[in-house]
Each structure stands twice: as C-alpha cells, then as structure tokens.
Design a protein around this motif. Sequence first.
Motif, PDB file in Angstrom:
ATOM      1  N   ALA A 252     -14.448 -24.047  17.855  1.00 57.94           N
ATOM      2  CA  ALA A 252     -14.727 -24.788  16.627  1.00 57.94           C
ATOM      3  C   ALA A 252     -13.720 -25.910  16.393  1.00 57.94           C
ATOM      4  O   ALA A 252     -14.092 -27.025  16.007  1.00 57.94           O
ATOM      5  N   ILE A 255     -14.267 -28.710  18.932  1.00 59.04           N
ATOM      6  CA  ILE A 255     -15.508 -29.437  18.615  1.00 59.04           C
ATOM      7  C   ILE A 255     -15.253 -30.457  17.509  1.00 59.04           C
ATOM      8  O   ILE A 255     -15.613 -31.639  17.627  1.00 59.04           O
ATOM      9  N   LYS A 256     -14.614 -30.017  16.441  1.00 52.03           N
ATOM     10  CA  LYS A 256     -14.375 -30.921  15.302  1.00 52.03           C
ATOM     11  C   LYS A 256     -13.404 -32.032  15.670  1.00 52.03           C
ATOM     12  O   LYS A 256     -13.582 -33.185  15.234  1.00 52.03           O
ATOM     13  N   VAL A 269     -20.889 -26.377  22.678  1.00 51.36           N
ATOM     14  CA  VAL A 269     -20.907 -26.248  21.214  1.00 51.36           C
ATOM     15  C   VAL A 269     -20.964 -24.789  20.764  1.00 51.36           C
ATOM     16  O   VAL A 269     -21.491 -24.487  19.693  1.00 51.36           O
ATOM     17  N   ILE A 272     -19.324 -23.541  17.193  1.00 54.33           N
ATOM     18  CA  ILE A 272     -19.352 -24.492  16.088  1.00 54.33           C
ATOM     19  C   ILE A 272     -19.539 -23.759  14.763  1.00 54.33           C
ATOM     20  O   ILE A 272     -20.279 -22.768  14.683  1.00 54.33           O
ATOM     21  N   GLY A 276     -18.287 -27.970  11.229  1.00 51.45           N
ATOM     22  CA  GLY A 276     -18.565 -28.781  12.406  1.00 51.45           C
ATOM     23  C   GLY A 276     -19.985 -29.312  12.422  1.00 51.45           C
ATOM     24  O   GLY A 276     -20.226 -30.476  12.808  1.00 51.45           O
ATOM     25  N   LEU A 287     -25.357 -32.982  19.636  1.00 48.43           N
ATOM     26  CA  LEU A 287     -24.946 -31.653  20.075  1.00 48.43           C
ATOM     27  C   LEU A 287     -25.830 -31.206  21.228  1.00 48.43           C
ATOM     28  O   LEU A 287     -27.064 -31.238  21.123  1.00 48.43           O
ATOM     29  N   ASN A 324     -25.442 -19.934  16.685  1.00 50.51           N
ATOM     30  CA  ASN A 324     -24.942 -21.200  16.144  1.00 50.51           C
ATOM     31  C   ASN A 324     -25.918 -22.344  16.419  1.00 50.51           C
ATOM     32  O   ASN A 324     -26.023 -23.284  15.626  1.00 50.51           O
TER      33      ASN A 324
END
Length: 423
Positions: A252, A255-256, A269, A272, A276, A287, A324
């Motif tokens: 996470a 990703i951000k 991903v 996430i 995010g 994504l 997710n």
Amino acid sequence: MLKSLAAVLAASVLATPALADTVVVTAKRMLDVDSGRMLDDPLVVITDGRIASVVTRNGGRPNIPANARRIDLGEATILPGLIDMHVHLTSNPKYGGYSRYQFTDGFWLAQGVGNAERTLRAGFTTVRNVGSDRYDDVALKQAVDEGWITGPRIVPAAHALGATGGHCDETFLPPSYDRKSPAMGDSPDELRKRVREQRKYGAEAIKVCATGGVFSRNTAPGVQQLREDELRAVAEEAHFWKLKTAAHAHGADGIKAAIRAGIDTIEHVSFIDAEGIALAKRQGTWLGFDVYNTDYTLSEGAKNGVLPENIAKERAVGTLQRENFRAAAKAGAPMIYSTDAGIYPHGDNARQFAVMVRFGLSPIDAIRSATTNAAQALGRTADVGSIQVGRYGDLVAVAGDPLADVTLLERPVAVIKGGERVR
C-alpha cells in the motif's frame, strides 16, 4: 536541352503512386468498445495496414478498389485487437526457481520467438513488455517489425529499474557470482541515468520496482524499496523523454508513493487500500491487477521448480489482491489489462477476462481495460485500442457475443494485424 529518355522515365516512375494494399473485412457484428454497443453488418476497409473506413448496416458502402482482398468472417463478432499491458515474452513459467540456470543466455530470446507468436494468435495484437534481460524485448520488437518473426506490436521497457538488492535485482545467486541487474540505482540521480540508458538502447516505456515481489528472494511483496523522491525522479526523467512509466508495486505504501510520484500505471496493486484507490482516481493513475496468474502458480508452480517460499508469497498475495480488485472496480478506479504473462503460459492471456468479471467488472469494462483504456495508458490512441479510421487494422473475431460470455475471448476464430490475417 531535351532530357534524356532515362531521366523522363525515372521521373515518371517517381510520380506514379504505388498501388495501395486494400483489405475488406466483413462479419455479422462488431462491438463498438467506445459506446459499448453491438453494431450489425460491419465492413472495415484497411489500406496499407490502417483503417480507411468503417461502415455498418444502412451506412452505405464505400468505394472499394477492384483488386481489394476480402476477409469474410461470416457469423463472427469483431472487436479491436486486444492489448496486454504487462507481459514478459522472454520468460517461461516452465522453468521456475533455479531450474532456469541450466540454459545459456540466448535460450530466453530464442524461446521468446514462440511466445510472441502464441500471444498474437491469442488475439493480443499489442503488448507492453515490462522487463527483460539483455534488451531481448527490443530485439523481439525489431524482428517483428522487420517481418522476420510473427508477433504482436511490442512496446519494450528493456531492463526494469530498482534498488540494489530489491525485487528487480538479481536475488538468487551468492556474492561469488557477482550477478547484478544493470538497471539498479540507489539515488534519484542514479535512477535518472538508468532511464536514459534504457531509452538509449530501445526502451519505449520505463518500468520501476517500487516494492518487493513474489518471485524474488529476500524481498517481501508489501515492503517499499524506493523512496518517493527516487520514484519521482524516474517519472520525471521518463516523461521528459516522452516515455510512459509503470511501477511494480504490491504494498500500500509503495503504491501510494508511486502514484504521488507521477508513475502512469501501477502493476500488481495487491495491497492497495481505500486511500490508494481514491488517490488513483483523483490523479487518473491506471491500475493493472494481474488477477489470473495466482491460479496457475498455485496449481503448477511447484512442479515447475518454483521455490516453496515464492509459492507461499503467492498464496498470501493472491486472495487479498482479488478482494482489493473488487474494491477498486466498485469504486470506478481506472483499470488496464495487465496479466504478467510469463508467470503463466503465453497465449493464455485472455483467461484473465473471466476473473475480472467474477470479481466485479462488467464485461464491457473488462474489454475496455484491454482496448480503449490500454491505448490511453500507452499514449497510443491514434494507433490502437478501437476500430476507428486512422488506427491500425488490428481486429480479433469471436464466435458469439463477448458481452454475454467473456470467455469467448479465450477462443478467437480469427486475428487480423494490420490487415493481415494471422489466424
């Protein structure tokens, strides 16, 4: 002074336009991926590899040269050639763990020739190859473009960038082998240089590893491996050179960080979170969840030599990644079709459509992820992703309605690339 006869003839030849190669494709129906509507009796005229006109029932018929070739697909439904945004054409899941070290370096490029052909025959007329050794994906692209081998349009990323000892470095061998990936960097300036090196030798996109991964050793998928300023340096340098970027990112935080840094697409991903997803929507970051390949790895990985620790990581990642994906689909996050082909056999790329639908996408949105969305993410909306005038004559045909049964895409009855039928 009168010109010589040879000069007159030469000028005449130069002034005479070459005859255009025209192909006319007909079928029962066409899926307009932009509108999501099914159109009857399409007629697509492809001239010199590009779509010259598209008409449907009651739309009149264009002037067609007498020497035009015709491809009548009968009762089939046509849609744009498909795009897979995450493949590794020179990888092969049959050789997992340490078994791959039994082969010489050139073996991977040689077997990649067959992988390219299988991918095209599966209906994927364009792919983005996000990571290979020795610039092998650049070589494959050049061989396809020159007509020496059969394959899709390839957008190569060459070597993936990353941190020393991270997921995209060499993590399987001891220090005595001194094996390192040539694209590692441990500061913003080093990573900027790696971007320039990949572009110099043929990369048309840049991939960077923001977190650990499943198939490396001594890395945890959820752990961030590059700082945000390093990721921003990659994005800025690539964009300066007019290249799109992709980040391998499971965790996470990674990703951000990649989204905030300006990376164009986030791959895998897996972990996430809601923050995010909202960030990706706000910034328009694509994504690319690879939600099919878990099935293959868990069923076939051990017999292919994948190490127990890697299978354990895949088991931990796969279920959460799919949940997710469901959350991101429900939120309407921007989606592209990324399968990680090479972790499972090439040519099975379309099997992911059914998984995407099972976990929340509508069939048309799943198809758009591999057509219009992918073309936008590539920056190639003038070339691929839709059946429109000016784009390449890349089509795939299926026996039925893919909006009613998305698994039809796993069994194309015809594939056309640039007006040439390849299946």
